[in-house]
Design a protein around this motif. Sequence first.
Motif, short mmCIF file in Angstrom:
data_model
loop_
_atom_site.label_atom_id
_atom_site.label_comp_id
_atom_site.label_asym_id
_atom_site.label_seq_id
_atom_site.Cartn_x
_atom_site.Cartn_y
_atom_site.Cartn_z
N VAL A 88 0.85 -1.19 0.00
CA VAL A 88 0.00 0.00 0.00
C VAL A 88 0.88 1.24 0.00
O VAL A 88 0.60 2.23 -0.69
CB VAL A 88 -0.96 0.00 1.21
CG1 VAL A 88 -1.74 1.29 1.29
CG2 VAL A 88 -1.90 -1.19 1.13
N CYS A 140 -6.09 -4.89 -5.40
CA CYS A 140 -5.63 -4.38 -4.10
C CYS A 140 -6.33 -5.09 -2.95
O CYS A 140 -5.70 -5.42 -1.94
CB CYS A 140 -5.85 -2.87 -4.02
SG CYS A 140 -4.73 -1.94 -5.08
N GLU A 141 -7.62 -5.35 -3.09
CA GLU A 141 -8.33 -6.08 -2.03
C GLU A 141 -7.78 -7.49 -1.86
O GLU A 141 -7.60 -7.95 -0.74
CB GLU A 141 -9.83 -6.14 -2.34
CG GLU A 141 -10.53 -4.85 -2.05
CD GLU A 141 -12.03 -4.94 -2.19
OE1 GLU A 141 -12.58 -6.05 -2.37
OE2 GLU A 141 -12.67 -3.88 -2.11
N PHE A 144 -3.88 -6.78 -0.53
CA PHE A 144 -3.67 -6.04 0.71
C PHE A 144 -4.75 -6.28 1.76
O PHE A 144 -4.60 -5.86 2.89
CB PHE A 144 -3.59 -4.53 0.43
CG PHE A 144 -2.63 -4.13 -0.64
CD1 PHE A 144 -1.35 -4.68 -0.72
CD2 PHE A 144 -2.98 -3.20 -1.60
CE1 PHE A 144 -0.46 -4.31 -1.71
CE2 PHE A 144 -2.10 -2.82 -2.60
CZ PHE A 144 -0.84 -3.37 -2.66
N TRP A 148 -7.99 -2.28 2.90
CA TRP A 148 -6.62 -1.78 2.77
C TRP A 148 -6.52 -0.27 2.86
O TRP A 148 -5.53 0.26 3.36
CB TRP A 148 -5.99 -2.30 1.48
CG TRP A 148 -6.63 -1.82 0.21
CD1 TRP A 148 -7.74 -2.32 -0.39
CD2 TRP A 148 -6.19 -0.75 -0.61
NE1 TRP A 148 -8.03 -1.63 -1.54
CE2 TRP A 148 -7.08 -0.65 -1.71
CE3 TRP A 148 -5.13 0.15 -0.54
CZ2 TRP A 148 -6.95 0.29 -2.71
CZ3 TRP A 148 -4.99 1.10 -1.54
CH2 TRP A 148 -5.89 1.15 -2.61
#
Length: 162
Positions: A88, A140-141, A144, A148
Amino acid sequence: METYPHLNGKRILVVDDEPDILDTIEDILSMCTITKASGFEEAKAVLETTALDLALLDIMGVDGYELLAIAKAHGIPSVMLTARALTVDDVKKSYVEGASFYIPKEELAHIDAFLNEIFEDIAAGNNPWRRWMKKMGGFCERTFGKKWQQKDPDFWDNIPFY
């Protein structure tokens, strides 16, 4: 085969310390004029002396963020590409330091579509990060975790790419 009209004839610097990545990107972006660099000094010289439409910069192994600063100083839009800097913090740093996009290497097969959309957004005066969040939000989900962005809500809730 899909066509990407915003890529035709674009001059793109691709910087990576892995020769196979350089070759793969050159193959995928055959409609562009590709300059390859495998190290910092070589890339820096190209950024400082060559007219480019975009720089595609690996983060690790070639000082990608330093190259981003040089590209930005020369008005060259840049995209960060990474396999190992998948955090991130790196997404945030890429945005804050002026990259137009952040692409994990596992998404390399779609680099032509991503870059076409970036050029489309730049031509229209739109922030490419708006489309990034739509395209990469699921990645991203998965990478992270579902929440996130909640680790730094002051940043994520106040930037204009939603």
